[in-house]
Design an enzyme around this catalytic site. Structure first.
Site, mmCIF file in Angstrom:
data_model
loop_
_atom_site.group_PDB
_atom_site.id
_atom_site.type_symbol
_atom_site.label_atom_id
_atom_site.label_comp_id
_atom_site.label_asym_id
_atom_site.label_seq_id
_atom_site.Cartn_x
_atom_site.Cartn_y
_atom_site.Cartn_z
ATOM 1 C CD GLU A 243 -3.047 -1.002 2.192
ATOM 2 O OE1 GLU A 243 -3.699 0.032 2.348
ATOM 3 O OE2 GLU A 243 -3.186 -2.004 2.927
ATOM 4 C CG HIS A 259 6.215 -28.655 6.186
ATOM 5 N ND1 HIS A 259 6.578 -29.947 6.518
ATOM 6 C CD2 HIS A 259 6.554 -27.890 7.246
ATOM 7 C CE1 HIS A 259 7.089 -29.955 7.749
ATOM 8 N NE2 HIS A 259 7.086 -28.709 8.213
ATOM 9 C CE LYS A 353 -12.504 -0.643 1.057
ATOM 10 N NZ LYS A 353 -12.007 0.009 2.272
HETATM 11 O O1 PA5 Z 1 -5.396 0.101 4.163
HETATM 12 C C1 PA5 Z 1 -6.510 0.205 3.668
HETATM 13 O O2 PA5 Z 1 -6.976 1.266 3.234
HETATM 14 C C2 PA5 Z 1 -7.383 -1.025 3.593
HETATM 15 O O3 PA5 Z 1 -6.663 -2.184 3.871
HETATM 16 C C3 PA5 Z 1 -8.579 -0.870 4.537
HETATM 17 O O4 PA5 Z 1 -8.154 -0.920 5.870
HETATM 18 C C4 PA5 Z 1 -9.604 -1.965 4.255
HETATM 19 O O5 PA5 Z 1 -10.072 -1.829 2.935
HETATM 20 C C5 PA5 Z 1 -10.794 -1.924 5.198
HETATM 21 O O6 PA5 Z 1 -11.309 -0.628 5.308
HETATM 22 P P1 PA5 Z 1 -11.610 -0.064 6.764
HETATM 23 O O7 PA5 Z 1 -10.285 -0.071 7.468
HETATM 24 O O8 PA5 Z 1 -12.130 1.312 6.573
HETATM 25 O O9 PA5 Z 1 -12.586 -0.994 7.384
#
Ligand code: PA5
Length: 357
Positions: A243, A259, A353
């Site tokens: 990310e 394994h 999303k």
């Molecule tokens: O880092 C991110 O933006 C994602 O991994 C979010 O955490 C994930 O999509 C879930 O969203 P939220 O944290 O708002 O529940």
């Protein structure tokens, strides 16, 4: 290890880092020690003590909101009297029932998988605690009078690791299910403050292990291996590199990888050339796991794969795990700097999303 001077100088260019880092992710990592302590204060007050056995604990969440569940269960599973699982999907395991405790954790409060699990938890009569910055989750908790921990808004979920994980541990401590959370947090915060001074952007690459590790991983596909306590850190490293640096990365854990994945380090040759391995080591592992890691490193290096080994620091399990996590957070940010990428936006997640909605 020798690296081109240009790359090193990029990591030591504070102005360039500040220009790239639009939402101050470096500042968020430096603030993690304070966040851990702030998140503890008052968090346990949301849950009332109740007699009777707890028949299972679940943390429902996704991505940056789920890793806190792994963190707490991995640190405290040595003493928890009940099974604890992180649920990253739309359904809770069938064995969670009215004796169970379910934490619904979503930074935005709008993650559909988490909201679906909360619905199931309420249908089954589970005890619930909601942790979020707002959104639908906060609205449901307020409408139904559910215990709610509201965390500060306006952050990336992955930068809210302390806010999203510490309340879980605090509630478990308040219910008498785990001990020493406050002392562990104090130790972890003190250690993280020292690590921030050693790994932060103002420390030159020549003296900075996080910058050196990022330089070793730049242009590769990082493969992060943890073991026992550090298995969670390996997952966190992978997700942070994905990310923040917008790079492919993978994680796995010992002894399981011995394994299966061990055999895969033969083909295809192009993948072996691209991959670099990081071991997240911890002195507390089973001695046979340590031997496995050493033998596997021999095999990888014989196959021409570079292995970087980084050890946890600190005493308590929490402090040790956090020491492994914070270096990965910094490495992912330095990889974003090397790539000339703003670490904050995660446009593909947002677009997906939007399309699902
Ligand atoms: O880092 C991110 O933006 C994602 O991994 C979010 O955490 C994930 O999509 C879930 O969203 P939220 O944290 O708002 O529940």
């Amino acid at each position: 290890m020798r690296r081109p001077a240009r790359r090193v100088s990029v990591l030591d260019d504070r102005q360039r880092i500040d220009d790239l880092d639009s939402e101050d992710q470096f500042g968020m990592v430096a603030g993690l020690p304070d966040q851990l302590l702030e998140a503890y204060a008052g968090a346990a007050d949301v849950i009332e003590e109740a007699g009777g056995e707890v028949g299972g604990i679940a943390v429902a969440g996704m991505g940056g909101s789920a890793i806190g569940g792994d963190l707490v269960s991995n640190v405290y599973d040595v003493s928890l009297p009940s099974a604890m699982v992180t649920v990253r999907n739309y359904h809770l395991p069938h064995w969670l029932d009215s004796r169970s405790l379910v934490f619904a954790v979503s930074y935005s409060g709008n993650t559909e998988e988490t909201l679906a699990c909360l619905d199931e938890a309420l249908e089954r009569g589970c005890r619930t605690v909601c942790i979020c910055s707002g959104g639908r989750l906060a609205a449901v908790a307020e409408e139904r009078g559910l215990p709610l921990v509201k965390v500060p808004a306006g952050l990336q979920p992955r930068a809210a690791l302390g806010y999203l994980s510490v309340p879980i541990a605090a509630c478990l401590e308040h219910l008498g299910l785990v001990e020493s959370v406050e002392a562990d947090l104090q130790e972890a915060a003190a250690l993280l403050r020292k690590l921030v001074l050693r790994l932060g952007p103002d420390v030159p690459a020549a003296e900075n292990t996080a910058k050196q590790t990022a330089l070793a991983l730049a242009g590769s596909v990082p493969v992060i291996y943890g073991c026992e306590l550090t298995a969670v850190a390996a997952r966190r490293w992978k997700c942070q590199i994905n990310e923040n640096a917008k790079m492919l990365a993978f994680a796995n854990e010992f002894p399981e990888l011995d394994h299966n994945e061990l055999v895969g380090w033969e083909n295809p040759p192009a993948a072996l050339e691209m991959a670099r391995v990081v071991y997240l080591e911890d002195a507390g592992v089973h001695p046979q796991n340590q031997r496995r890691m050493d033998i596997t490193a021999d095999t990888l290096e014989a196959a021409g794969v570079q292995v970087t080994r980084l050890a946890t620091e600190g005493e308590s399990r929490l402090a040790r795990l956090m020491s492994s996590i914070i270096i990965g957070d910094y490495v992912s940010l330095y990889l974003s700097v090397l790539g000339g990428i703003d670490p904050s936006p995660v446009e593909r997640i947002e677009e997906l999303k939007r399309r699902l909605a």
